[in-house]
Design an enzyme around this catalytic site. Sequence first.
Site, PDB file in Angstrom:
ATOM      1  N   ASN A 219     -24.932 -37.596 -42.181  1.00 34.69           N
ATOM      2  CA  ASN A 219     -24.159 -36.851 -41.185  1.00 34.69           C
ATOM      3  C   ASN A 219     -24.639 -35.410 -41.189  1.00 34.69           C
ATOM      4  OD1 ASN A 219     -22.246 -35.692 -39.511  1.00 34.69           O
ATOM      5  ND2 ASN A 219     -20.568 -35.836 -40.998  1.00 34.69           N
TER       6      ASN A 219
ATOM      7  N   LYS B 151     -23.820 -33.026 -39.246  1.00 35.06           N
ATOM      8  CA  LYS B 151     -22.813 -32.056 -38.808  1.00 35.06           C
ATOM      9  C   LYS B 151     -23.450 -31.086 -37.797  1.00 35.06           C
ATOM     10  CE  LYS B 151     -20.318 -32.845 -43.070  1.00 35.06           C
ATOM     11  NZ  LYS B 151     -19.429 -32.307 -44.121  1.00 35.06           N
TER      12      LYS B 151
ATOM     13  N   HIS C 133     -13.432 -38.236 -39.155  1.00 36.44           N
ATOM     14  CA  HIS C 133     -13.915 -37.414 -40.264  1.00 36.44           C
ATOM     15  C   HIS C 133     -12.862 -36.364 -40.603  1.00 36.44           C
ATOM     16  CE1 HIS C 133     -16.383 -34.626 -42.591  1.00 36.44           C
ATOM     17  NE2 HIS C 133     -17.240 -35.629 -42.750  1.00 36.44           N
TER      18      HIS C 133
ATOM     19  N   GLU D 183     -13.042 -33.342 -41.175  1.00 41.05           N
ATOM     20  CA  GLU D 183     -13.187 -32.089 -40.427  1.00 41.05           C
ATOM     21  C   GLU D 183     -12.581 -32.214 -39.040  1.00 41.05           C
ATOM     22  OE1 GLU D 183     -17.230 -31.054 -42.916  1.00 41.05           O
ATOM     23  OE2 GLU D 183     -17.389 -31.722 -40.824  1.00 41.05           O
TER      24      GLU D 183
ATOM     25  N   GLU E 195     -13.921 -40.792 -47.981  1.00 41.46           N
ATOM     26  CA  GLU E 195     -14.359 -39.443 -48.304  1.00 41.46           C
ATOM     27  C   GLU E 195     -13.171 -38.639 -48.823  1.00 41.46           C
ATOM     28  OE1 GLU E 195     -18.172 -38.149 -45.912  1.00 41.46           O
ATOM     29  OE2 GLU E 195     -16.382 -37.877 -44.730  1.00 41.46           O
TER      30      GLU E 195
ATOM     31  N   GLY F 117     -18.204 -31.122 -49.963  1.00 40.96           N
ATOM     32  CA  GLY F 117     -18.782 -29.781 -49.977  1.00 40.96           C
ATOM     33  C   GLY F 117     -18.279 -28.883 -51.079  1.00 40.96           C
TER      34      GLY F 117
ATOM     35  N   SER G  90     -19.991 -35.038 -51.696  1.00 41.41           N
ATOM     36  CA  SER G  90     -20.940 -34.449 -52.653  1.00 41.41           C
ATOM     37  C   SER G  90     -21.852 -35.500 -53.280  1.00 41.41           C
ATOM     38  CB  SER G  90     -20.184 -33.665 -53.736  1.00 41.41           C
ATOM     39  OG  SER G  90     -19.463 -32.589 -53.165  1.00 41.41           O
TER      40      SER G  90
END
Length: 261
Positions: free
Chosen positions: A11, A13, A103, A105, A173, A179, A219
């Site tokens: 991904n 992003k 996701h 985000e 996730e 991250g 990660s």
Amino acid sequence: MAVRTPLIAGNWKMNLDHLQAVAFVQKLHWTLKEAGHENGSVEVAVFPPFTDIRTVQTLLDADKIPFSLGGQDLSTKDSGAYTGEISGAFLKKLDCGYVIIGHSERRDYHAETDDVVAAKVQAALRHGLVPVICVGETLEQREQSGPTAVSVAQLRAALEGISADADIVVAYEPVWAIGTGQVASPEQAQEVCVALRAVIADVLGDDAAARTRVLYGGSVKSGNIASFMREPDVDGALVGGASLVVDEFAAIIRYQKHVGV
């Protein structure tokens, strides 16, 4: 028992313009070929920004590069006066096989609810796209509800109303590991992934649970991917930052070579 081909998905992003995307995909392909990566043993998928997809599609087709292609999101709508939205029909026309949905985000920055995620899953399936349904908990949610409750509830909501023969991918996730450099242990990932597979079995049936790939993301690096892939219910990885570094992403894809699994 169904054989599930491991899926390593990158991904990107909001990174790499269309020219950078060409250089990246070419270099990744060359790196894997030079390393003797066997096509078919692991499915490789890339999820570029929307503005890159046509360019990447043309490259994959022209050079016969065996990577799958996906979008990072799609609209709940098929067409109409929805400025800035991207229809699943557009992605399908560009030979996308996958689309990421839900996701963390998107859930966080764009306030996407379980209902919105479910509508996007339906939209993906309407257009013959495989939804990569993302689920995961924040650290606060984990402490309050335990390791599986949030992800299980998110997945159950996303699967509502879809047929038992629907082709889906699920990606666990943990938000606290995206991250941050923190990583769930393989045992923690397995605990959630087996719970998610149980939801698929309950909602769609045992056959669907046996064939559906459940990925881990958060990660992921070349140094830890093999330990996750040893777990029986982890079928691959949705990779973020590490998917933007050619040598690192190639090493993740080749996890079977550098550590026996």
